[in-house]
Design an enzyme around this catalytic site. Sequence first.
Site, PDB file in Angstrom:
ATOM      1  N   GLU A  67      -3.513   4.874  12.607  1.00 45.64           N
ATOM      2  CA  GLU A  67      -4.037   5.631  11.470  1.00 45.64           C
ATOM      3  C   GLU A  67      -5.275   6.423  11.882  1.00 45.64           C
ATOM      4  O   GLU A  67      -6.210   6.596  11.098  1.00 45.64           O
ATOM      5  CB  GLU A  67      -4.321   4.691  10.293  1.00 45.64           C
ATOM      6  N   ASP A  93      -5.279   7.987 -11.636  1.00 48.62           N
ATOM      7  CA  ASP A  93      -5.648   6.583 -11.823  1.00 48.62           C
ATOM      8  C   ASP A  93      -5.721   5.857 -10.490  1.00 48.62           C
ATOM      9  O   ASP A  93      -4.943   6.108  -9.585  1.00 48.62           O
ATOM     10  CB  ASP A  93      -4.669   5.873 -12.770  1.00 48.62           C
ATOM     11  N   HIS A 135       0.823  -1.207   0.000  1.00 47.09           N
ATOM     12  CA  HIS A 135       0.000   0.000   0.000  1.00 47.09           C
ATOM     13  C   HIS A 135       0.859   1.260   0.000  1.00 47.09           C
ATOM     14  O   HIS A 135       0.505   2.262  -0.627  1.00 47.09           O
ATOM     15  CB  HIS A 135      -0.914  -0.031   1.229  1.00 47.09           C
ATOM     16  N   GLY A 145      -2.397   9.334  -8.244  1.00 48.56           N
ATOM     17  CA  GLY A 145      -3.050   8.034  -8.335  1.00 48.56           C
ATOM     18  C   GLY A 145      -2.774   7.149  -7.142  1.00 48.56           C
ATOM     19  O   GLY A 145      -2.193   7.566  -6.136  1.00 48.56           O
ATOM     20  N   ARG A 163      -8.120  15.354   2.748  1.00 50.49           N
ATOM     21  CA  ARG A 163      -6.882  15.853   3.365  1.00 50.49           C
ATOM     22  C   ARG A 163      -5.756  15.943   2.343  1.00 50.49           C
ATOM     23  O   ARG A 163      -4.951  16.877   2.374  1.00 50.49           O
ATOM     24  CB  ARG A 163      -6.456  14.966   4.546  1.00 50.49           C
ATOM     25  N   ASP A 164      -5.679  14.960   1.453  1.00 50.06           N
ATOM     26  CA  ASP A 164      -4.649  15.023   0.414  1.00 50.06           C
ATOM     27  C   ASP A 164      -4.741  16.318  -0.378  1.00 50.06           C
ATOM     28  O   ASP A 164      -3.726  16.878  -0.799  1.00 50.06           O
ATOM     29  CB  ASP A 164      -4.796  13.832  -0.545  1.00 50.06           C
ATOM     30  N   SER A 178      -4.155  -0.402  -5.625  1.00 48.63           N
ATOM     31  CA  SER A 178      -4.723  -1.303  -4.619  1.00 48.63           C
ATOM     32  C   SER A 178      -4.650  -2.717  -5.165  1.00 48.63           C
ATOM     33  O   SER A 178      -5.383  -3.071  -6.094  1.00 48.63           O
ATOM     34  CB  SER A 178      -6.173  -0.917  -4.308  1.00 48.63           C
ATOM     35  N   HIS A 190     -10.213  -2.406   1.226  1.00 46.80           N
ATOM     36  CA  HIS A 190     -10.206  -3.397   2.294  1.00 46.80           C
ATOM     37  C   HIS A 190     -10.950  -2.905   3.543  1.00 46.80           C
ATOM     38  O   HIS A 190     -11.791  -3.626   4.088  1.00 46.80           O
ATOM     39  CB  HIS A 190      -8.765  -3.787   2.651  1.00 46.80           C
ATOM     40  N   SER A 229      -8.025   4.618  -3.132  1.00 51.78           N
ATOM     41  CA  SER A 229      -8.910   3.521  -2.726  1.00 51.78           C
ATOM     42  C   SER A 229      -8.977   3.388  -1.212  1.00 51.78           C
ATOM     43  O   SER A 229      -8.043   3.726  -0.495  1.00 51.78           O
ATOM     44  CB  SER A 229      -8.410   2.203  -3.325  1.00 51.78           C
ATOM     45  N   HIS A 230     -10.107   2.880  -0.747  1.00 53.58           N
ATOM     46  CA  HIS A 230     -10.263   2.436   0.636  1.00 53.58           C
ATOM     47  C   HIS A 230     -11.063   1.141   0.615  1.00 53.58           C
ATOM     48  O   HIS A 230     -12.090   1.007   1.262  1.00 53.58           O
ATOM     49  CB  HIS A 230     -10.937   3.510   1.494  1.00 53.58           C
TER      50      HIS A 230
END
Length: 719
Positions: free
Chosen positions: A310, A488, A47, A525, A114-115, A528, A95, A92-93
């Site tokens: 996290e 992407d 990741h 991008g 936040r990014d 995952s 999992h 992606s989130h």
Amino acid sequence: MQEPAITPDLIASHGLSPDEYDRILNIVGRTPTFTELGIFSAMWNEHCSYKSSKKWLRTLPTTGPQVICGPGENAGVVDIGDGQAVVFKMESHNHPSYIEPYQGAATGVGGILRDVFTMGARPIAAMNSLSFGEISHPKTRQLVNGVVAGVGGYGNCFGVPTVGGEVRFDPAYNGNCLVNAFAAGLADADKIFYSAASGVGMPVVYLGAKTGRDGVGGATMASAEFDDTIEEKRPTVQVGDPFTEKRLMEATLELMQTGAVISIQDMGAAGLTCSAVEMGDKGNLGVRLDLEKVPVREEAMTAYEMMLSESQERMLMVLRPELEQEAKAVFDKWDLDFAIVGETIAEDRFLIVHNGEVKADLPLKTLAGTAPEYDRPWVATPAADPLGDVPDVDPIDGLRALISSPNYASKDWVFTQYDTMVMADTVRIPGIGAGIVRVHGTDKALAFTSDVTPRYVQANPVEGGKQAVAEAYRNLSAVGATPLATTDNMNFGNPEKPEIMGQFVGAIKGISAAVAALDMPIVSGNVSLYNETDGTAILPTPTIGAVGLIAHLDDVIGCDVRDGHVALVLGETHGHLGQSAILSEVYNRAEGDAPPVDLDQEKAHGDFIRANRAYIKACTDLSDGGLALAAFEMAENAGVGVCLDASDTATLFGEDQGRYLIACNFDQAEALMIAASQAGLTLTSVGKFTGQAVRFGASSAPLAELSDVYRQSFGAALA
């Protein structure tokens, strides 16, 4: 508290192979501490390190005159003129959302926001691309309800409009749903904030919410397949608070105006570890952290837990020391933690001290830059078997099959749970085509779209990768926007399987060709991998998020279909039914090759739409469901019927690429025909919009009846 002994089982539980552990021993020169093992696990997992994909990601086109900042920072930055920039990314989130749907999806939205504001941009738009298992699967309804509620709950409370996205269902996602979140923001082009630390002895400041035990090991969890121990991983899912995030954004943007920020990084995957290491690495500095100074919300937290937590809504900053009081006052005003937790150092060390005891002492540059990089074996996806005979279906029956499927029915049930109008700059809400948001205080607008057709990628990764980009290009062009750039989100199965790695490589090749040909460089991008459960992989899903610029609001191509308008198709129709929606929904077949993508034609057709938008009243691209579904959606959205001349399945439901459906009056149609002829393009009259019925050839049904099916089927399927 005594730390556990470093054993083979403990190493394996951290997602590290024996070879990787041997590499750690060579780097450290001794047995690592428990905290150090956790740090390596966080920095070297798939990741965070992209160790299986980095080789191929380097081949993507990422530059262009419009690109201010490409991959490598929190988000990409693209010039939109007048001293402004759009900042955007998709991530992606997956999992976490399968394990805990509401919080997994909510924190996915929070992380991507936040990014964006970490770069100095105020978020103005969000999208999401969601993939679920078959609707009848016992877990699907819970996942859909939880994920949609999580996306809406976080985005609505934060105050950003959701302007687009996708929702799909396929049995391949029964064991792994996909939640791909996109956000975009606006910033001054000369006031972008980066993450590279600068200066020795500069204070390292912790900002935002307190640290808890939620999300410990989340990045490692997201780098592995699922099995029957999935429920044990629930504590690795983060818990979000959108109201804290809103305050954090306002405080961060206000802080940036003070001149106090040297560098700044949000705490996402691997939390404090990854943010501190990235800042030091990019600035060629070491970092010392004193963990007893970290604001915590739980008692007796260990160094390992604090470094790998996290917990959401947190940032790390390198501060100009002379402005400490001004900076602290901003965060006090917003009732958020502001704590100096360390400093930059000249030595190449990542030094972690807790209660006077050194818990980790590692070479920072080596930690950041020597993660394993694998050249995974791969095999090209074999050519698809030829498509067998496809008997004609009654056109209206075929349409009804599509619009009653949760894949192609109206997604009102989803979009009405999202705030699409907050900030009062939304020009076009989700439902048909790209979303559009006005650049506040100007006559400009930005268009946003998210696209991929996984069944195409499964059949032919190269063409499927091209098509994802090409469809994004068409969706932007269809509203009058000039495509600027892309992000992407590469969702695939286990890269250790050569056939899965072959899908990834093929998709990258297709995406690379398309973004180069269509001048839409990749500026950010996410990858995952390991989206598998008990060895069963998802469909390869390389989601493309794209942004386009509309220089003047008058240039927006609307949805103004009226009775008497002519229906035109730009592009050649060959009746390609391989891997089509009609083949899947009516015949339950997934056969044939994906439709080929002619990138030169894509570019020419998009340029033609933009050059002739004054003649176009409404426009949409032709993709899933072909002409029949596009014409119905355009008609239904306007409340007017449609009559198409064709009646055969291939013409109505074929999914040839590079095509647009245009609505305009007769005089405008004549002008467009002349312009197309002069440009050497194919523009064909296929029918007209009229009355209150949908008629394909001799087959017809009342528009109202079909509209009820279209609007009600999705919600009914989830009831």
